[in-house]
Design an enzyme around this catalytic site. Sequence first.
Site, PDB file in Angstrom:
ATOM      1  N   GLN A  53      -1.892   9.093  -0.979  1.00  0.00           N
ATOM      2  CA  GLN A  53      -1.728   7.709  -0.334  1.00  0.00           C
ATOM      3  C   GLN A  53      -2.592   6.711  -1.161  1.00  0.00           C
ATOM      4  OE1 GLN A  53       1.084   7.186   1.788  1.00  0.00           O
ATOM      5  NE2 GLN A  53       1.135   8.828   0.858  1.00  0.00           N
ATOM      6  N   HIS A 101      -0.795   4.777  -3.932  1.00  0.00           N
ATOM      7  CA  HIS A 101       0.472   3.664  -3.758  1.00  0.00           C
ATOM      8  C   HIS A 101       0.348   2.243  -4.301  1.00  0.00           C
ATOM      9  CE1 HIS A 101       3.587   5.324  -1.645  1.00  0.00           C
ATOM     10  NE2 HIS A 101       2.977   6.029  -1.047  1.00  0.00           N
ATOM     11  N   GLU A 120      -1.765   4.675   9.858  1.00  0.00           N
ATOM     12  CA  GLU A 120      -0.249   4.817   9.680  1.00  0.00           C
ATOM     13  C   GLU A 120       0.171   6.327   9.570  1.00  0.00           C
ATOM     14  OE1 GLU A 120       1.018   3.977   5.591  1.00  0.00           O
ATOM     15  OE2 GLU A 120       2.925   4.053   6.320  1.00  0.00           O
TER      16      GLU A 120
HETATM   17  N1  LIG Z   1       4.047   1.287   5.535  1.00  0.00           N
HETATM   18  C1  LIG Z   1       5.044   1.696   5.034  1.00  0.00           C
HETATM   19  O1  LIG Z   1       5.806   2.445   5.739  1.00  0.00           O
HETATM   20  C2  LIG Z   1       5.098   1.812   3.286  1.00  0.00           C
HETATM   21  C3  LIG Z   1       6.214   2.572   2.784  1.00  0.00           C
HETATM   22  C4  LIG Z   1       6.513   2.493   1.617  1.00  0.00           C
HETATM   23  C5  LIG Z   1       5.697   1.563   0.793  1.00  0.00           C
HETATM   24  N2  LIG Z   1       4.714   0.707   1.273  1.00  0.00           N
HETATM   25  C6  LIG Z   1       3.954   0.040   0.574  1.00  0.00           C
HETATM   26  O2  LIG Z   1       4.678  -0.895   0.083  1.00  0.00           O
HETATM   27  C7  LIG Z   1       4.242  -1.807  -0.908  1.00  0.00           C
HETATM   28  C8  LIG Z   1       5.320  -1.930  -2.064  1.00  0.00           C
HETATM   29  O3  LIG Z   1       4.528  -2.787  -2.823  1.00  0.00           O
HETATM   30  P1  LIG Z   1       5.281  -3.422  -4.333  1.00  0.00           P
HETATM   31  O4  LIG Z   1       4.672  -4.716  -4.926  1.00  0.00           O
HETATM   32  O5  LIG Z   1       5.241  -2.076  -5.023  1.00  0.00           O
HETATM   33  O6  LIG Z   1       6.837  -3.833  -4.061  1.00  0.00           O
HETATM   34  P2  LIG Z   1       7.826  -4.764  -3.252  1.00  0.00           P
HETATM   35  O7  LIG Z   1       9.076  -4.702  -3.461  1.00  0.00           O
HETATM   36  O8  LIG Z   1       6.935  -4.746  -1.992  1.00  0.00           O
HETATM   37  O9  LIG Z   1       7.215  -6.380  -4.122  1.00  0.00           O
HETATM   38  C9  LIG Z   1       7.534  -6.348  -5.405  1.00  0.00           C
HETATM   39  C10 LIG Z   1       8.121  -8.131  -5.122  1.00  0.00           C
HETATM   40  O10 LIG Z   1       6.825  -8.951  -4.897  1.00  0.00           O
HETATM   41  C11 LIG Z   1       7.279 -10.077  -5.209  1.00  0.00           C
HETATM   42  N3  LIG Z   1       6.251 -10.657  -5.949  1.00  0.00           N
HETATM   43  C12 LIG Z   1       5.225 -10.117  -6.709  1.00  0.00           C
HETATM   44  N4  LIG Z   1       3.943 -11.080  -7.157  1.00  0.00           N
HETATM   45  C13 LIG Z   1       4.277 -12.020  -6.465  1.00  0.00           C
HETATM   46  C14 LIG Z   1       3.798 -13.425  -6.397  1.00  0.00           C
HETATM   47  N5  LIG Z   1       2.668 -13.551  -7.147  1.00  0.00           N
HETATM   48  N6  LIG Z   1       4.204 -14.348  -5.559  1.00  0.00           N
HETATM   49  C15 LIG Z   1       5.388 -13.907  -4.882  1.00  0.00           C
HETATM   50  N7  LIG Z   1       5.966 -13.000  -4.884  1.00  0.00           N
HETATM   51  C16 LIG Z   1       5.556 -12.083  -5.945  1.00  0.00           C
HETATM   52  C17 LIG Z   1       8.333  -9.912  -6.416  1.00  0.00           C
HETATM   53  O11 LIG Z   1       9.304 -10.668  -6.155  1.00  0.00           O
HETATM   54  C18 LIG Z   1       8.613  -8.526  -6.471  1.00  0.00           C
HETATM   55  O12 LIG Z   1       9.993  -7.951  -6.685  1.00  0.00           O
HETATM   56  C19 LIG Z   1       2.876  -0.789  -1.140  1.00  0.00           C
HETATM   57  O13 LIG Z   1       1.702  -1.466  -0.790  1.00  0.00           O
HETATM   58  C20 LIG Z   1       3.366   0.197  -0.390  1.00  0.00           C
HETATM   59  O14 LIG Z   1       2.073   0.871  -0.165  1.00  0.00           O
HETATM   60  C21 LIG Z   1       4.502   0.853   2.714  1.00  0.00           C
HETATM   61  N1  LIG Z   2       3.656   6.866   1.837  1.00  0.00           N
HETATM   62  C1  LIG Z   2       4.621   5.509   1.671  1.00  0.00           C
HETATM   63  C2  LIG Z   2       4.423   5.130   3.216  1.00  0.00           C
HETATM   64  O1  LIG Z   2       3.173   4.670   3.665  1.00  0.00           O
HETATM   65  C3  LIG Z   2       6.022   5.966   1.682  1.00  0.00           C
HETATM   66  C4  LIG Z   2       6.348   6.685   0.423  1.00  0.00           C
HETATM   67  C5  LIG Z   2       7.389   6.317  -0.303  1.00  0.00           C
HETATM   68  N2  LIG Z   2       7.322   7.198  -1.504  1.00  0.00           N
HETATM   69  C6  LIG Z   2       6.215   7.636  -1.495  1.00  0.00           C
HETATM   70  N3  LIG Z   2       5.497   7.521  -0.395  1.00  0.00           N
HETATM   71 ZN   LIG Z   3       3.554   7.721   0.233  1.00  0.00          ZN
END
Ligand SMILES: NC(=O)c1ccc[n+]([C@@H]2O[C@H](COP(=O)([O-])OP(=O)(O)OC[C@H]3O[C@@H](n4cnc5c(N)ncnc54)[C@H](O)[C@@H]3O)[C@@H](O)[C@H]2O)c1
Ligand SMILES: N[C@H](CO)Cc1c[nH]c[nH+]1
Ligand SMILES: [Zn+2]
Length: 835
Positions: free
Chosen positions: A661, A664, A730
């Site tokens: 985790q 991520h 979580e």
């Molecule tokens: N809680 C859950 O169930 C769960 C599950 C899966 C993933 N996650 C989390 O989701 C998150 C995914 O984040 P990510 O960034 O990889 O992808 P994301 O798709 O959430 O965000 C990417 C987008 O953010 C926008 N962006 C980037 N910089 C920006 C800026 N400066 N201003 C405005 N918009 C901007 C862009 O449009 C980009 O496409 C991670 O933190 C991960 O831990 C949580």
């Molecule tokens: N752990 C994330 C939710 O917090 C979900 C995820 C997607 N792929 C791998 N992990």
């Molecule tokens: Zn995960």
Amino acid sequence: MLFSCSNLSLDLTSFFIVGEVLLTNSPNLPHSLRNTWIKITEEDDYISFLDRGAERIVLKNSDIATSIRNQIPNNRLAITVNFCQNKEFYNIIKDLNGFTIILSFDVFNLDDIGFLKEVISQNLMDLEKTNFILDLKDAKLTYELIKQLKENKLEIMIPESQVSKTAESSDDCLTLGEIVTASLKTDRTDGLYTTVVTDESGVALGLVYSSLKSLNESIYSRQGIYQSRNRGLWHKGLTSGATQDLLKLNLDCDGDAIKFTVTQHGSGFCHLNTRTCWGQGYGITHLSQVLRDRMSNSPEGSYTKRLFNDRDLLKSKIIEEAHELCDATSKEDVAWEAADLIYFALARCTAEGVSLSDIEKHLDLRSKKITRRPGNAKPQFIKKAEENVEVPTIPLIKEEIEMCVYDFNILQSDEKKRLLERPIMKTEEVFGKVKPILDDVKKNGDKSLLAFTEKFDQVKLDSPVVLPPFNVPQLKPNVKKAIDVAFSNILKFHSSQLDMSAVLKVETMPGIVCSRFVRPIESVGLYVPGGSAVLPSTALMLGIPAMVAGCKNIVIATPPRKDGTLCPEVVYVAEKVGASVILVAGGAQAIGAMAYGTETVPKVDKICGPGNQFVTAAKMIVQNDTSAMVSIDMPAGPSELLVIADDNCNPAYVVSDLLSQAEHGPDSQVILLGVNLSKSRLAAIQKELDKQAKALERCEIIRKSIAHSHIILFNSKKMAMDFSNTYAPEHLILHVDDAESWVKDVFNAGSVFVGKWAPESCGDYASGTNHTLPTYGYAKIYSGVNTNTFVKHITSQTLTKEGLSNIADTVMDLAEIEGLGAHRNAVAVRVKDLR
Ligand SMILES: NC(=O)c1ccc[n+]([C@@H]2O[C@H](COP(=O)([O-])OP(=O)(O)OC[C@H]3O[C@@H](n4cnc5c(N)ncnc54)[C@H](O)[C@@H]3O)[C@@H](O)[C@H]2O)c1
Ligand SMILES: N[C@H](CO)Cc1c[nH]c[nH+]1
Ligand SMILES: [Zn+2]
């Protein structure tokens, strides 16, 4: 020499012009000057003057003045001239505009003041920056003379021989208290002097009063001693231990108030045991005080204490924070990182017994330095811009990756509270960035959507949507099979969560049947993250329950890849779940498009799915915009994991889960609660952490998330469970013997993994449970995504004549209580036909 031990100098002018007198014991001063009063504004000049071994320069004629000016261009040298009644002599001094001039008198009496005043006003007052000090040598000093000098704004150095060494005055000597009060006035009827007390940084601690007696007692004992209006002489803290060391004494601009600068000991200045009479204090001084307290009181195991004891850790943190400060871009980030750096820098100072005032003295001295260092960085810290290489000495690469360890039993309550905190989401700043994006998409639709995609994802698209039938790319057989297996498990679990055909029916009274039935939410928007990693698994976790629920329109939003294409696995899942549109956009703009609709993107009724801070903030904003009429699943932000492990745990398994985790994103947080963990097991975990982390591709992300992750040691199962329930993670892994029996004590968590054979990754991908889960502690109030997320429950009721008759009086009576006659009537008009 300009100063010698025989010259105890109390600079009176400073009381009303510069307003500052330093009682000094600085090791930077020549030994002969220690423990004496000197004028602080000249301190640096004099010291450097003395350090360079200069002797007093006696001016005889203008040639010498010119030659001095030529030799010493920076005007920072103090020059002593013998007092002379010849007015012509003072024309020489005119040539020395900017120098500090000490007028030296063998004899001085009240009449000389008149002459001096005349000379100064006629010849010298136009010398803007020239500083005059009268060196009275053996001239007889009286209280009256000091008063006169003060009134004529003349600055003097007072011979030590004329200053009493004790708080008692005599015919030959004045006490320092008398010298001070000669420069003071008061309009109070009790004759006391208003006195403001501040700490080393100038933070006001309280307001008190002084008398000649209390001033003498205070100055000579160098303690905070005042004149209480009802208790007489008051030695602050004598009974409570909250004493004060007197550092400085200043008079204000018009000489009617004193400022005492003190080091405050004990609980504080106020009788209510707070640091100041206006509460506990704030800012850097407060932090410094807290660190000093931690140094003396903190139990073993507290983080601050650990910093004091572990030089290497402290060094790493200072370097880490310095890098983060340099890399910060926004105003908020810079302030945040600077605060971190100041905390660790002050911890280093406190560990060495260096106080804030010690630091400030150096800052003050630096501002007066004659020669300055060129200010270039040391070679190893210079980034060669033309080669565009990274700073070569980032030691963090080599440094161990380890988690901070706390012993919960000996933590103080504020430290326990801190451990419950998440890496902060800079809410206001993020909301401020996201709102204009949403407004723009709402107003300009597709055009805006495409522009933001170009800006944030650096991809120029012709259209923001892809419609079915989707052109599903060929997937590798093992990938396709993995998705299919995961699909089947998730489908199985989510299908059984809801029986769409079943209607809940209950007869509450004879003839009254209440029921509830389920209907899908018609249009849903599913956000599949794609920033730091593309997550087709999230498409499964959202698409399957939406499909099971029977949602008519499923919009899947996901950012484009660098080449503008979609992740093929996401397209495959979109087809499997029957998505009606794939929106090729990410971030706040994708959320805005789904909330408000655009020319090509259908407006949805509910938006689900995790994402970064921009996505989460956008979901929260549109949910509150009544014009959007859209709901959301929950705030699902950066991933979190809390593992509870006992001493029989497998360090390699525990660490692998934590890292799964932590990888991520830098804002992920992982926590290990060790229940009765032995020292050797703990050491094995730390060692394993470093080894496994360094072997991973996303090591640098992990390094950042591990920096705000921790291990907390407990000696009881109950306390560990209490902590976990308060943190509300979580994901929760129970890596303990007889893990099954612990489940009944879990009250707050997004999803639980029971036993050492249940790694969290299984839930992320394929076992069947959903991985879209509440973070930030929202697990206390929200469920993770499930099939019910995509449906509504509608209730209904059927009443027979008998049923209405049975309930009629109850309804009419209640309507009457509320004064709602029409409600009552709706029953009454029927009742007359029934009875
Ligand atoms: N809680 C859950 O169930 C769960 C599950 C899966 C993933 N996650 C989390 O989701 C998150 C995914 O984040 P990510 O960034 O990889 O992808 P994301 O798709 O959430 O965000 C990417 C987008 O953010 C926008 N962006 C980037 N910089 C920006 C800026 N400066 N201003 C405005 N918009 C901007 C862009 O449009 C980009 O496409 C991670 O933190 C991960 O831990 C949580
Ligand atoms: N752990 C994330 C939710 O917090 C979900 C995820 C997607 N792929 C791998 N992990
Ligand atoms: Zn995960």
